[in-house]
Scaffold this active site. Structure first.
Site, PDB file in Angstrom:
ATOM      1  N   CYS A 153      -3.899 -36.892  78.590  1.00 27.81           N
ATOM      2  CA  CYS A 153      -4.177 -36.524  77.204  1.00 27.81           C
ATOM      3  C   CYS A 153      -2.854 -36.268  76.502  1.00 27.81           C
ATOM      4  O   CYS A 153      -2.072 -35.419  76.929  1.00 27.81           O
ATOM      5  CB  CYS A 153      -5.059 -35.285  77.162  1.00 27.81           C
ATOM      6  SG  CYS A 153      -5.387 -34.698  75.486  1.00 27.81           S
ATOM      7  N   HIS A 183     -15.916 -33.369  70.453  1.00 26.44           N
ATOM      8  CA  HIS A 183     -15.640 -34.196  71.625  1.00 26.44           C
ATOM      9  C   HIS A 183     -15.846 -33.413  72.914  1.00 26.44           C
ATOM     10  O   HIS A 183     -15.731 -32.182  72.940  1.00 26.44           O
ATOM     11  CB  HIS A 183     -14.233 -34.794  71.571  1.00 26.44           C
ATOM     12  CG  HIS A 183     -13.141 -33.777  71.467  1.00 26.44           C
ATOM     13  ND1 HIS A 183     -12.825 -33.151  70.287  1.00 26.44           N
ATOM     14  CD2 HIS A 183     -12.298 -33.264  72.394  1.00 26.44           C
ATOM     15  CE1 HIS A 183     -11.825 -32.310  70.493  1.00 26.44           C
ATOM     16  NE2 HIS A 183     -11.488 -32.346  71.774  1.00 26.44           N
ATOM     17  N   HIS A 193      -6.135 -36.429  69.436  1.00 24.66           N
ATOM     18  CA  HIS A 193      -5.760 -36.633  70.839  1.00 24.66           C
ATOM     19  C   HIS A 193      -5.729 -38.127  71.114  1.00 24.66           C
ATOM     20  O   HIS A 193      -6.497 -38.885  70.535  1.00 24.66           O
ATOM     21  CB  HIS A 193      -6.834 -36.122  71.805  1.00 24.66           C
ATOM     22  CG  HIS A 193      -7.040 -34.675  71.878  1.00 24.66           C
ATOM     23  ND1 HIS A 193      -6.687 -33.941  72.969  1.00 24.66           N
ATOM     24  CD2 HIS A 193      -7.611 -33.810  71.023  1.00 24.66           C
ATOM     25  CE1 HIS A 193      -7.034 -32.688  72.791  1.00 24.66           C
ATOM     26  NE2 HIS A 193      -7.600 -32.581  71.606  1.00 24.66           N
ATOM     27  N   GLU A 208     -15.832 -29.187  71.614  1.00 23.58           N
ATOM     28  CA  GLU A 208     -14.995 -28.542  70.602  1.00 23.58           C
ATOM     29  C   GLU A 208     -14.505 -29.557  69.584  1.00 23.58           C
ATOM     30  O   GLU A 208     -14.660 -30.758  69.761  1.00 23.58           O
ATOM     31  CB  GLU A 208     -13.794 -27.858  71.264  1.00 23.58           C
ATOM     32  CG  GLU A 208     -12.870 -28.832  71.978  1.00 23.58           C
ATOM     33  CD  GLU A 208     -11.752 -28.154  72.757  1.00 23.58           C
ATOM     34  OE1 GLU A 208     -11.919 -26.995  73.185  1.00 23.58           O
ATOM     35  OE2 GLU A 208     -10.702 -28.798  72.937  1.00 23.58           O
ATOM     36  N   HIS A 255     -11.100 -29.757  66.384  1.00 20.71           N
ATOM     37  CA  HIS A 255      -9.908 -29.127  65.828  1.00 20.71           C
ATOM     38  C   HIS A 255      -9.238 -30.116  64.896  1.00 20.71           C
ATOM     39  O   HIS A 255      -9.592 -31.300  64.866  1.00 20.71           O
ATOM     40  CB  HIS A 255      -8.950 -28.666  66.927  1.00 20.71           C
ATOM     41  CG  HIS A 255      -8.952 -29.558  68.129  1.00 20.71           C
ATOM     42  ND1 HIS A 255      -8.494 -30.852  68.103  1.00 20.71           N
ATOM     43  CD2 HIS A 255      -9.404 -29.345  69.385  1.00 20.71           C
ATOM     44  CE1 HIS A 255      -8.642 -31.390  69.293  1.00 20.71           C
ATOM     45  NE2 HIS A 255      -9.204 -30.493  70.093  1.00 20.71           N
TER      46      HIS A 255
END
EC number: 2.8.4.6
Length: 156
Positions: A121, A107, A73, A67, A69
């Site tokens: 995370c 990723h 992170h 995915e 976005h």
């Protein structure tokens, strides 16, 4: 109920990468996105924090969702070994390695068949929803041999 926003100053580590008052959750809703054998624990959230710290564990032979976005992170590997893909870079990962995932980067994390991969995370508490790759995105990613091998579970 998860106590990830629990205001107790100390919550000792328990065996099997668990913490008191922290629920062991499904990674995502089944059928919402492709993944295999992943759990999630929200360790810190709320109580004035603008971010969340989560612990994910990818079971042997499992993988997180491919995915991307807008939000970034910060990841630290805690348990096991595996491989990670960020953009078109694929790397072996091991305990205490740091992985930076910039916004809009494809990723994914993959565990080998014989051991789990666990990682912390750090992410913004308020964030956008992930996007899954289209067929065109997958074709672009697979044009890179290392990425194609990773996506096929053959990295390493």
């Amino acid at each position: 109920m998860s106590d990830s926003n629990d205001d107790r100053p100390f919550r000792p580590f328990q065996s099997q990468y668990r913490w008191p008052g922290v629920d062991l959750l499904a990674y995502k809703e089944e059928g919402s996105a492709p993944f295999r054998s992943v759990t999630r624990q929200v360790l810190f959230s709320g109580n004035g924090l603008t971010g969340e710290l989560r612990y994910f564990e990818v079971g042997p032979g499992g993988h997180s969702t491919l995915e991307r976005h807008q939000h970034a992170h910060g990841v630290m590997i805690l348990k096991g070994r595996g491989h990670a893909m960020v953009g078109r870079a694929v790397s072996a990962v091991a305990p205490y390695d740091l992985v930076t995932i910039p916004g809009w980067s494809w990723h994914q994390f993959r565990a080998p068949a014989d051991e789990a991969l666990g990682f912390l995370c750090m992410v913004n508490a308020e964030r956008d929803k992930p996007q899954l790759p289209t067929e065109a995105d997958l074709a672009m990613l697979r044009a890179d041999d290392a990425v194609a091998a990773f996506l096929d579970g053959l990295a390493g």
